[in-house]
Design an enzyme around this catalytic site. Structure first.
Site, PDB file in Angstrom:
ATOM      1  N   ASP A 521      -1.394  -6.409   4.130  1.00 54.21           N
ATOM      2  CA  ASP A 521      -1.814  -7.797   4.208  1.00 54.21           C
ATOM      3  C   ASP A 521      -0.809  -8.614   3.390  1.00 54.21           C
ATOM      4  O   ASP A 521      -0.097  -8.064   2.547  1.00 54.21           O
ATOM      5  CB  ASP A 521      -3.229  -7.940   3.645  1.00 54.21           C
ATOM      6  CG  ASP A 521      -3.728  -9.371   3.676  1.00 54.21           C
ATOM      7  OD1 ASP A 521      -3.449 -10.062   4.671  1.00 54.21           O
ATOM      8  OD2 ASP A 521      -4.377  -9.794   2.711  1.00 54.21           O
ATOM      9  N   THR A 523      -1.235 -12.308   1.918  1.00 56.27           N
ATOM     10  CA  THR A 523      -1.760 -13.102   0.808  1.00 56.27           C
ATOM     11  C   THR A 523      -2.592 -12.247  -0.132  1.00 56.27           C
ATOM     12  O   THR A 523      -3.531 -11.581   0.280  1.00 56.27           O
ATOM     13  CB  THR A 523      -2.611 -14.259   1.345  1.00 56.27           C
ATOM     14  OG1 THR A 523      -1.848 -14.992   2.302  1.00 56.27           O
ATOM     15  CG2 THR A 523      -3.042 -15.170   0.217  1.00 56.27           C
ATOM     16  N   ASP A 895      -6.147  -6.721   0.053  1.00 58.85           N
ATOM     17  CA  ASP A 895      -6.896  -7.151  -1.123  1.00 58.85           C
ATOM     18  C   ASP A 895      -8.386  -7.247  -0.851  1.00 58.85           C
ATOM     19  O   ASP A 895      -9.143  -7.753  -1.663  1.00 58.85           O
ATOM     20  CB  ASP A 895      -6.370  -8.495  -1.635  1.00 58.85           C
ATOM     21  CG  ASP A 895      -6.547  -9.615  -0.607  1.00 58.85           C
ATOM     22  OD1 ASP A 895      -6.860  -9.298   0.549  1.00 58.85           O
ATOM     23  OD2 ASP A 895      -6.376 -10.782  -0.960  1.00 58.85           O
TER      24      ASP A 895
END
Length: 1294
Positions: A521, A523, A895
């Site tokens: 991922d 961000t 995250d």
């Protein structure tokens, strides 16, 4: 040579349905085959007869495979007559469930089948009507509740159809009820399926009898985690194949008076079983304590609310959400008021989310009452397990919600079920282990026959033949093999914990060592969580002006831009702290304004008296100022309504009113392309795409701001009911908001480290494509001199019969020309040269089209795809599954925000979030960066190589001892008990334990470790080493017989095996076990050298010293204890030491210079793979095809990237569903508004071409005719003058 390869299409979801089979959940992710069975007396008698004559062994076999027991004792029948069903899911797992009968009052029915259960049917009419359900078999019809206006939910229909009793079964915590119409079982759904939105607003709650009826159908609203009793766990563990074989082995050893080792194995097994039971119960209790919860809720009963336990809730109940917040115990749809929710349990992100009430079609006189859809209406749903932080409501209204789903059917229940019934890890090493054990068992069978033949010829007693032959089986198949294979995993898990990587699935550690592609991922994973406000880019004379780095420096004429930043957000105050999306926080704090919300003294009410207000800091303390017309002069702005951010819409908006202003204003914020398409063409700057690309190429995150002045006659009541599509159009473009999202300092070095190890890196993000491309270049996923080809898919539509694909380079032509001069050429086998490999990039929209219409090309794009932008959570999971079906071993690092599905699907998912969502990920890193990825891969490789080494060691140990016993059986001798004990306990156990303590190597190797035990290297290794061990033992056996002092062994009744033959075999074999442990304990490139393993080196020193003592000069008591007949000649004793040294160097040379040679590892392995073409991975085949197919893909170089994105935006505009827009307009139209005029607008829109905004700007999807203010301010009799009284009172202030 032409290869015919069967291409496996990489589509996610269930396998295709086969004819002749019945299914539950057809064409869904949880699709399962189902077969019905009923008891058969004849079959049952026959099976139990064979169980008795096999002394229960057949029953034990059926215990391991219960579905076979049902098939053997029951006869197959239709599902309508079935008393037991057998199900098989897409992972080939079997489940057995008993069909039960429940009366309406919840009592089980014994004579259910006699009462004609199969006659209960579902309605034969589609569930698309609001008319009362008519039961053909009912004595009386039950009319719909008049208060509901004829509205009937799916739950009402099911309950009415099953008035007397219901036939059902439960599997994987999901209840399935019988439908004789489809002659199958259907999943019991809640109010989230086939229920129209108007039903929720029409329902008045349930009475007591209805609640009891639904409780009987749906069960208790609790997610119960059963903690298995110790006795049951004990029997389950003891009856596993591993411990059954150990029990059998110990029985043979005790019968053979081999007490010491058998007793040691029993003690070790008891300790192991105890530890396993303790760990299992501890995990179950932890999961139960984490998951199970109940509280007191207020449920509507008649006209009053009563406090009840949340376990008693059923679908259809109306509950009141407390003002101080709570933890949701069910899935419920919000009817009144707003809720601020923390959904970290579902998303892993602790950013407050605002939930708004479900729109009421009856209030807006809707012409079409749509069905409720959980995905489309998720912003109105309060999910089970989420935390309600705060509620907002009008006046004295309750914040009400209707219960949709309960128990394991909720979002939280689905997460728990995925933990309890995970996708099985299909790992080739594990499969090969079982096959290899089967081969060892076959070898044991040969030895069994050899022993029986020998002993029958000597007329040995049956008991002796049985013991000797069975003892040989326990030698050839080592009972300690499974325990030994877990040693490396245990040590690796301990080392991962020291690196702050926590593992809840130890079996995934070995799998992580095979990872050859990692998806990241962006961000919060590759880049920092927080953003910094880089600059603001306002407009000037139709073009972008210079950047403004400080909001305070914005000129006065740009106040609208400042107002947009101060109001267009979803921030809220929780416990006195301003909270919300980090991007909104940074934007608002940069303005220097303050936000004021209704306080607790107003009871968290929000109405016109106390709206959410923003103002410059300190302005409230100053005295009021008025202009010449006595209108207040202030920058105070009230936020009247909020249209929350939707990823599908890529924007959010707010309706505001400035103090003293005569009208409302709309401010919008979102993706630049989307905001530009909604803006008036003349307001969009001509250099829109050039400026946007310039920022995104440098990794900045860009948002666009726009506003619209709403008509002065638009009243408050209309504002609260208006659809967002009506006002989010004809906007005035204001400018860009540029945010900097820096790479984490660890990102670039880690990406280079993975690429240097030939591990592919892929970015899969929901962010903008241009930003993703920039980050991919910046972090090194795509090197400077490699090309990126953007894949764009366009659906077939007006003027296009079929979907089309287009390819273009992401660099500008001049940059591409400069790079082409620096590009390297790669020689190919046929003598041609080709450009260096290119990378594909695509967005989620193109992914969906390609997946649907070009499934074969999807594999090629995945093989070379590096950047996947604007991907939804479902699409992330689809990408992972497609890569897996291509043969990749996929790691996923995220995250936790929107990555939960992908983390669960990947071979090794690593969550960087500490939220509860990480419980679904096998690995969780406490370090918030991607340093954990190479650490996990290194430890996984070390554990995998350790498992390979221990397996080879255990296999060669068993075969070496097998050969020793076979040789001694020839003279009817054997190793003595204490010789066995010394080998099995002292040498084998200690060496195999310390063997796995070697740490992983510090650097990732370019070559991945082997995955299959049946590769040429391990198979050839075992064969060659066993040839050396066998030759050494045979030489010593015959050599000792040539000595002048040799005395042949004589068979005796006391089974005294003391002899020179026994001495020769025992002495050489104990050196061989030590040699094999050293040879198989490999170091680099996957593990450190054995010299770094001090425990292993110390263990080796003790083992070698003890063996030398037994060989060279054992004292008499020790020799007597081992029943060892010592050779009288000390020089001859040293001969064994010399043979052992030769044996050691032969094994070492074979393993180092033959097994690990280039010829064996590469040439011979490739030759075998060419013979067995099925051993090639799909991604290798696809790569070869792309290398051969040089003209593909046909890249267009006629346009720039800016022009391509402009054309894509225009295509999206043309594909916009105008009918849905007009429908929403009609839904909100007043009674006095002419429907005929709306229809005429629809006709006009269908003939009108979309207009492009000037130059390179986007286009507006709604014509100017649609901008008529009468569309917004049309008043109905109920609306006329029905503005909020507080607004009229405070009109002088506002």
């Amino acid at each position: 040579m032409t290869e015919e390869v069967k291409v496996k299409v990489g589509l996610s979801g269930p396998p295709p349905m086969k004819s002749g089979f019945q299914y539950v959940n057809p064409a869904q992710e949880d699709q399962m085959e189902i077969c019905g069975y009923r008891p058969s007396l004849i079959r049952k008698v026959m099976v139990w007869f064979f169980i008795i004559i096999t002394a229960g062994l057949l029953r034990l076999f059926f215990y391991w495979l219960p579905h076979l027991f049902i098939k053997c004792t029951h006869s197959k029948c239709s599902l309508a007559e079935a008393e037991i069903v057998i199900l098989r899911d897409q992972y080939l797992q079997w489940f057995v469930s008993r069909v039960k009968i429940n009366h309406k009052n919840g009592m089980l029915g014994e004579s259910a089948m006699k009462d004609g259960v199969a006659g209960i049917t579902f309605s034969k009419t589609p569930f698309d009507s609001n008319t009362p359900l008519k039961m053909g078999d009912a004595q009386t019809s039950s009319p719909a509740d008049p208060d509901l206006g004829g509205h009937v939910s799916e739950v009402d229909r099911v309950l009415e159809l099953n008035r007397k009793l219901v036939r059902y079964f439960v599997t994987k915590k999901v209840k399935y009820i019988w439908s004789s119409e489809s002659q199958t079982f259907k999943k019991l759904e809640g109010l989230d399926k086939n229920t129209k939105c108007s039903y929720f607003h029409a329902t008045k709650g349930l009475n007591y009898s209805q609640q009891q009826e639904r409780m009987s159908m749906f069960g208790s609203n609790s997610i119960q985690i059963h903690v298995t009793p110790i006795v049951k766990l004990l029997f389950k563990e003891v009856l596993s194949p591993f411990y059954i074989f150990q029990l059998f082995s110990c029985g043979i050893w005790f019968a053979d008076e081999y007490y010491y080792y058998a007793s040691c194995i029993v003690v070790i097994s008891v300790v192991s079983i105890t530890a396993t039971i303790y760990q299992t119960r501890k995990m179950q209790r932890t999961l139960r304590n984490t998951i199970e919860s109940s509280t007191i809720v207020s449920r509507l009963c008649g006209e009053e609310y009563h406090d009840i336990c949340s376990d008693d809730l059923v679908p259809g109940d109306i509950i009141s959400i407390p003002r101080q917040g709570c933890t949701m115990q069910c899935d419920a749809v919000l009817l009144t008021g707003n809720c601020i929710v923390n959904e970290s349990m579902l998303t892993g992100e602790s950013v407050p989310v605002t939930k708004t009430p479900l729109p009421n079609p009856r209030v807006s006189k809707s012409q079409e009452d749509i069905l409720f859809n959980m995905k489309e209406h998720s912003k109105h749903v309060l999910f089970c397990g989420t935390q309600i932080l705060q509620t907002r409501f009008y006046g004295s209204q309750q914040v009400k919600a209707v219960v949709l789903r309960t128990g394991f059917s909720t979002a939280k229940g689905d997460l728990v079920r995925s933990i309890m019934y995970p996708k099985p890890v299909d790992f080739k090493f594990n499969r090969d282990t079982y096959i290899f054990v089967g081969i060892l068992a076959a070898i044991a069978g040969v030895g069994f026959i050899y022993t029986v033949v020998l002993m029958v010829q000597e007329h040995e007693a049956f008991e002796e033949i049985f013991l000797r032959s069975m003892d040989l089986v326990t030698i050839a198949v080592p009972p300690a093999l499974p325990a030994a294979l877990t040693i490396g995993i245990v040590f690796a898990q301990s080392r991962l914990k020291k690196s702050q990587i926590y593992c809840i699935s130890p079996r995934s550690i070995n799998v992580s060592g095979t990872i050859n592609i990692v998806c990241f991922d962006k961000t919060g994973t590759l880049t920092e969580d927080g953003l910094n406000l880089q600059s603001i880019v306002p407009l000037h004379d139709g073009r972008f002006a210079e950047e403004v780095y400080d909001v305070k420096q914005l000129p006065a004429e740009k106040s609208l831009l400042l107002n947009a930043m101060a109001t267009c957000h979803s921030l809220t105050i929780i416990n006195g702290v301003l909270s919300g999306d980090p991007l909104d926080l940074i934007m608002f704090e940069a303005t220097g304004w303050e936000l004021e919300e209704p306080g607790e003294e107003e009871g968290s009410r929000y109405d016109m008296i106390v709206p959410t207000v923003v103002r410059p800091k300190g302005s409230r303390n100053g005295k009021g100022a008025f202009d010449q017309q006595f209108v207040p002069v202030s920058d105070e702005i009230a936020i009247m309504r909020q249209f929350t951010f939707a990823s599908s819409l890529q924007r959010m908006s707010v309706i505001t009113r400035k103090l003293g202003a005569p009208n409302f204003e709309l401010f919008s914020k979102g993706a630049p392309e989307m905001i530009a398409s909604l803006s008036k063409p003349e307001t969009v700057p001509s250099n829109f795409h050039e400026v946007l690309i310039e920022y995104t190429k440098h990794g900045y995150r860009v948002l666009a701001l726009a506003y619209r002045s709403l008509p002065a006659k638009l009243k408050y009541a209309k504002i609260q009911r208006i659809q967002r599509e009506q006002v989010e159009r004809s906007l005035t473009f204001l400018g860009f908001l540029v945010m900097e999202n820096r790479l984490k300092p660890e990102t670039t070095p880690i990406i280079h480290q993975l690429l240097d190890a030939n591990i592919r890196t892929v970015m899969v993000t929901g962010d903008n494509m241009l930003t993703a491309l920039s980050v991919a270049r910046e972090c090194g996923m795509v090197s400077e001199h490699k090309k990126i080809i953007l894949v764009q898919a366009f659906p077939g539509g007006s003027g296009k019969s079929e979907p089309t694909l287009e390819y273009m380079y992401t660099e500008d032509p001049q940059d591409r020309l400069q790079k082409s001069e620096k590009e390297t050429k790669i020689p190919m086998p046929d003598g041609h040269v080709t450009d260096s490999p290119y990378h594909f990039a695509m967005d989620g929209r193109s992914w969906a089209i390609i997946r649907k219409h070009f499934p074969l090309l999807l594999q090629k794009f995945c093989v070379r795809g590096t950047v996947f932008a604007r991907m939804s959570p479902d699409q992330k999971s689809q990408l992972i599954e497609t890569l897996q079906e291509l043969g990749y071993f996929v790691g996923m690092c995220g995250d936790g925000a929107n990555d939960c599905g992908a983390l669960k699907v990947a071979h090794a998912g690593i969550s960087l979030s500490e939220a509860e969502a990480s419980v679904a990920s096998p690995f969780t890193s406490k370090q918030p960066n991607i340093e954990c990825v190479p650490t996990l891969i290194r430890q996984g490789r070390g554990a995998l190589v350790t498992s390979f080494g221990i397996f080879k060691y255990m296999a060669c140990y068993s075969l070496t001892q097998f050969v020793s016993v076979l040789i001694l059986y020839w003279i009817f001798a054997n190793l003595t008990d204490f010789e066995f004990l010394y080998i099995d306990l002292f040498l084998l156990t200690s060496l195999s334990v310390t063997f796995g303590y070697t740490n992983a190597y510090d650097k990732l190797s370019k070559d991945p470790p082997l995955v299959s035990l049946f590769s040429i290297s391990p198979v050839l290794s075992i064969i060659l080493h066993m040839a050396i061990q066998t030759a050494g033992q045979v030489f010593c056996y015959f050599n000792v017989q040539e000595q002048p002092w040799f005395v042949p062994y004589e068979v005796n009744e006391d089974d005294d095996y003391t002899s020179y033959e026994n001495m020769a075999i025992f002495l050489i074999s104990m050196y061989q076990y030590i040699t094999l442990a050293v040879v198989f304990s490999k170091g680099r490139p996957y593990r450190k050298t054995i010299f770094s393993n001090y425990f292993f080196m110390g263990n080796l020193a003790v083992c070698v010293g003890m063996s030398l003592w037994l060989n060279i000069y054992p004292i008499e008591d020790v020799a007597t204890f081992f029943e060892l007949k010592v050779a009288p000649s000390i020089p001859y004793r040293c001969v064994y030491l010399g043979i052992a040294v030769i044996n050691f160097f032969l094994d070492l040379l074979v393993e180092t210079y033959v097994i690990e040679s280039y010829f064996v590892q590469e040439r011979l392995q490739c030759w075998i793979e060419d013979i067995f073409s099925t051993s090639k991975y799909q991604y290798e085949i696809q790569e070869e095809e792309m290398v051969r197919d040089q003209p593909w893909p046909p890249v267009s170089s006629a346009e720039t990237l800016a022009q391509a994105f402009e054309r894509m935006d225009s295509q999206q505009v043309r594909d916009f569903d105008q009918s849905s827009l007009l429908s929403s307009l009609m839904d909100s139209a007043s009674d006095t508004q002419s429907i005929r005029s709306l229809r005429s607008l629809e006709v006009d829109a269908s003939h009108r071409e979309p207009r492009n905004y000037n130059s390179q700007a986007g286009s507006s999807y709604v014509s100017e005719d649609m901008n008529d203010e009468s569309m917004l301010i049309g008043e109905s009799p109920t609306d006329a003058g029905l503005d909020n009284p507080a607004l009229d009172i405070d009109e002088q202030k506002l």
